[in-house]
Design an enzyme around this catalytic site. Structure first.
Site, PDB file in Angstrom:
ATOM      1  N   TYR A  95       0.840  -1.217   0.000  1.00 55.58           N
ATOM      2  CA  TYR A  95       0.000   0.000   0.000  1.00 55.58           C
ATOM      3  C   TYR A  95       0.866   1.254   0.000  1.00 55.58           C
ATOM      4  CZ  TYR A  95      -4.272  -2.594   0.395  1.00 55.58           C
ATOM      5  OH  TYR A  95      -5.321  -3.419   0.105  1.00 55.58           O
ATOM      6  N   GLU A 137      -7.907  -6.669   5.533  1.00 51.85           N
ATOM      7  CA  GLU A 137      -7.106  -7.796   5.025  1.00 51.85           C
ATOM      8  C   GLU A 137      -6.357  -8.489   6.167  1.00 51.85           C
ATOM      9  OE1 GLU A 137      -5.076  -5.908   1.658  1.00 51.85           O
ATOM     10  OE2 GLU A 137      -7.059  -5.496   0.822  1.00 51.85           O
TER      11      GLU A 137
HETATM   12  C1  HEM Z   1      -6.384   1.718  -1.853  1.00 50.74           C
HETATM   13  C2  HEM Z   1      -5.701   1.023  -2.727  1.00 50.74           C
HETATM   14  C3  HEM Z   1      -6.289   0.008  -3.669  1.00 50.74           C
HETATM   15  C4  HEM Z   1      -7.472   0.005  -4.349  1.00 50.74           C
HETATM   16  C5  HEM Z   1      -8.571   1.065  -4.332  1.00 50.74           C
HETATM   17  C6  HEM Z   1      -7.517  -1.216  -5.127  1.00 50.74           C
HETATM   18  C7  HEM Z   1      -8.556  -1.600  -5.956  1.00 50.74           C
HETATM   19  C8  HEM Z   1      -8.638  -2.806  -6.614  1.00 50.74           C
HETATM   20  C9  HEM Z   1      -9.774  -3.253  -7.396  1.00 50.74           C
HETATM   21  C10 HEM Z   1     -11.039  -2.448  -7.626  1.00 50.74           C
HETATM   22  C11 HEM Z   1      -9.490  -4.484  -7.874  1.00 50.74           C
HETATM   23  C12 HEM Z   1     -10.403  -5.373  -8.714  1.00 50.74           C
HETATM   24  C13 HEM Z   1     -11.196  -6.187  -7.739  1.00 50.74           C
HETATM   25  C14 HEM Z   1     -12.224  -7.103  -8.359  1.00 50.74           C
HETATM   26  O1  HEM Z   1     -11.992  -7.631  -9.424  1.00 50.74           O
HETATM   27  O2  HEM Z   1     -13.257  -7.318  -7.746  1.00 50.74           O
HETATM   28  C15 HEM Z   1      -8.172  -4.840  -7.399  1.00 50.74           C
HETATM   29  C16 HEM Z   1      -7.529  -6.009  -7.706  1.00 50.74           C
HETATM   30  C17 HEM Z   1      -6.187  -6.168  -7.529  1.00 50.74           C
HETATM   31  N1  HEM Z   1      -5.363  -5.381  -6.764  1.00 50.74           N
HETATM   32 FE1  HEM Z   1      -5.881  -3.710  -5.757  1.00 50.74          FE
HETATM   33  N2  HEM Z   1      -6.368  -1.927  -4.906  1.00 50.74           N
HETATM   34  C18 HEM Z   1      -5.592  -1.204  -4.027  1.00 50.74           C
HETATM   35  C19 HEM Z   1      -4.357  -1.588  -3.556  1.00 50.74           C
HETATM   36  C20 HEM Z   1      -3.609  -2.598  -4.088  1.00 50.74           C
HETATM   37  C21 HEM Z   1      -2.237  -2.878  -3.729  1.00 50.74           C
HETATM   38  C22 HEM Z   1      -1.436  -2.119  -2.679  1.00 50.74           C
HETATM   39  C23 HEM Z   1      -1.842  -3.928  -4.515  1.00 50.74           C
HETATM   40  C24 HEM Z   1      -0.477  -4.600  -4.561  1.00 50.74           C
HETATM   41  C25 HEM Z   1       0.607  -3.971  -4.890  1.00 50.74           C
HETATM   42  C26 HEM Z   1      -2.974  -4.330  -5.333  1.00 50.74           C
HETATM   43  C27 HEM Z   1      -2.985  -5.386  -6.235  1.00 50.74           C
HETATM   44  C28 HEM Z   1      -4.100  -5.861  -6.868  1.00 50.74           C
HETATM   45  C29 HEM Z   1      -4.094  -7.032  -7.733  1.00 50.74           C
HETATM   46  C30 HEM Z   1      -2.880  -7.854  -8.108  1.00 50.74           C
HETATM   47  C31 HEM Z   1      -5.415  -7.219  -8.136  1.00 50.74           C
HETATM   48  C32 HEM Z   1      -5.962  -8.356  -9.026  1.00 50.74           C
HETATM   49  C33 HEM Z   1      -6.145  -7.938 -10.434  1.00 50.74           C
HETATM   50  C34 HEM Z   1      -4.981  -8.207 -11.362  1.00 50.74           C
HETATM   51  O3  HEM Z   1      -4.067  -8.936 -11.039  1.00 50.74           O
HETATM   52  O4  HEM Z   1      -4.986  -7.673 -12.466  1.00 50.74           O
HETATM   53  N3  HEM Z   1      -4.008  -3.511  -5.039  1.00 50.74           N
HETATM   54  N4  HEM Z   1      -7.681  -3.811  -6.630  1.00 50.74           N
END
Ligand code: HEM
Ligand code: FAD
Length: 392
Positions: A95, A137
């Site tokens: 984050y 988480e």
């Molecule tokens: C406040 C910060 C964040 C928000 C608002 C956010 C938002 C989201 C959303 C909307 C999704 C799609 C969820 C779904 O399909 O239902 C997602 C998936 C994902 N997020 Fe986050 N996220 C945040 C932080 C992070 C962080 C810190 C990481 C890691 C470095 C991360 C890694 C991922 C990964 C790997 C996915 C799966 C989709 C993919 O691999 O393409 N996210 N996140």
């Protein structure tokens, strides 16, 4: 938690965000991966290519800015995203990295509109959102570790069975390499699986719904081989590359799409490989001796692509209806063409049923529209998207 002046500044930047649209998130991801190439072990780079993940993140940030004064409105989305993040083993440090690159992205794309006041507001607002996710988480990680059969982070599992379910779908059964008990899960939930396909520079993590009832010893997933366009990296590896006895890493089951405990009629609706969570739900309903009616509605291309046909037909007390788009079958309960609920309207518990759906988004939009037209209440329609989430 967030003071009025910060909220006002965030709200003022919404037009800026909307005007740049996904260009901001594209810039953000380019920046993130330039500075932290190791994060490509976590992100699905195919989703990056197709733009689906950029859109999901952009929508989440826009929704956050729009609801900064009413964070309660985001609770369902936070729950869904936190569950998905947990199967990717996302940690607090991640984050901090993401927050830094978000701020720098705004600075580089917003020009003179990115004032000190805007920077201050976004730092505060991001910090609050990140804390909401980290807290949720961590609660999920702690619960997964403390429950019977539980664990934290990746755990090694061995492939012990591979079974053909239909032309493009194979079931894979994994047992823990340490042969110790494993966590239970709710039917409808998924696991995260981490593999490194040969000749591939990065680890790949994907989610797969568990496709049978929990048994305390093994996990079963059922995977469709993705062959349209560029062959899917992980699905083809699981079909062809992974052999009996090989090990993979699994992250604990998660997901906020699962069978609820109501003793109400249940309708399970799926298309293609979207039947995997439904099969798990059906197995559990049968084991529970569910006292209300159960319907299983499924659509696929033809009989060759009809997964779990025998398995589902074992359940004699379930009202089954199947639609083949490309094949005519002269048998009761089989229909030609797209799923048409009007044809079976009088068999559906429209007033008091719980409707669970999974399949491609256009399919679910089409079916949801039919359900709404038939008078089913929105809060009785539950669904899962096999990819970055989208509202129907
Ligand atoms: C406040 C910060 C964040 C928000 C608002 C956010 C938002 C989201 C959303 C909307 C999704 C799609 C969820 C779904 O399909 O239902 C997602 C998936 C994902 N997020 Fe986050 N996220 C945040 C932080 C992070 C962080 C810190 C990481 C890691 C470095 C991360 C890694 C991922 C990964 C790997 C996915 C799966 C989709 C993919 O691999 O393409 N996210 N996140
Ligand atoms: C909660 C959840 C549950 C799921 N449950 C199941 C399940 O039970 N069974 C199941 O089979 N799947 C399930 N999935 C989907 C699964 O996680 C994978 O997304 C799927 O197997 C495809 O992964 P892959 O690595 O084979 O394809 P990827 O390599 O991720 O590719 C995905 C798609 O993107 C396209 N693509 C790849 N690279 C490019 C490029 N450079 N340009 C343009 N397009 C490109 C590919 O052609 C392919 O169609 C689930 C997903 C989620 C989120």
């Amino acid at each position: 938690m967030i003071c009025d002046s910060v909220m006002t500044t965030i709200k003022k930047t919404i037009p800026l965000l909307e005007a740049s649209g996904v260009a901001i998130t594209e810039h953000f991801y380019r920046r993130l991966f330039d500075h932290h190439p190791e994060l490509q072990h976590i992100f699905n780079m195919s989703n990056q290519q197709s733009g689906r993940q950029q859109l999901a993140l952009f929508s989440a940030i826009a929704a956050y800015a729009n609801n900064i004064d009413n964070l309660q409105a985001l609770s369902a989305a936070v729950e869904r995203i936190a569950n998905k993040h947990s199967t990717l083993n996302i940690q607090q440090d991640h984050y901090d990295i993401v927050g830094h690159h978000l701020i720098e992205t705004l600075r580089e794309t917003a020009g003179s509109a990115f004032t000190d006041e805007v920077e201050h507001a976004w730092r505060i607002a991001y910090g609050v959102l990140a804390k909401i996710f980290v807290d949720r988480e961590n609660t999920i990680y702690d619960r997964n570790e403390s429950e019977p059969g539980g664990w934290k982070g990746p755990r090694l599992f061995r492939l012990i069975e591979k079974r053909i379910e239909s032309a493009f779908v194979k079931s894979l059964v994994f047992e823990p390499s340490d042969k110790q008990p494993i966590l239970a899960y709710k039917p409808g939930q998924y696991i995260g699986i981490r593999v490194t396909p040969p000749q591939h520079d990065f680890d790949e993590i994907r989610q797969y719904s568990l496709s049978s009832a929990p048994n305390g010893e093994t996990y079963q997933i059922s995977v469709k081989r993705e062959i349209e366009g560029r062959p899917g990296l992980v699905s083809n590896f699981l079909h062809d590359g992974l052999r009996l006895g090989d090990e993979v890493e699994l992250f604990a089951p998660a997901g906020n799409f699962f069978l609820n405990d109501k003793v109400a009629p249940v309708v399970l609706i799926s298309a293609g490989v979207g039947l995997t969570p439904m099969t798990s739900m059906l197995d559990v309903l049968a084991a529970r001796r569910h006292s209300a009616s159960i319907s299983f509605l499924h659509a696929c291309k033809n009989s060759a692509q009809h997964s779990f046909r025998k398995h589902i037909h074992r359940y004699v007390n379930v009202d089954k209806h199947t639609w083949y788009a490309d094949e005519k079958v002269n048998a009761t309960g089989y229909y030609h063409g797209h799923m048409d609920l009007c044809a079976i309207e009088n068999k559906l518990p429209l007033d008091n049923g719980e409707f669970y759906m999974c399949g491609p988004i256009p399919f679910m939009q089409y079916v949801k529209q039919q359900l709404l037209t038939l008078g089913v209440r929105t809060d009785r329609i539950h669904y899962e998207v096999f990819g970055p989430h989208d509202d129907l």
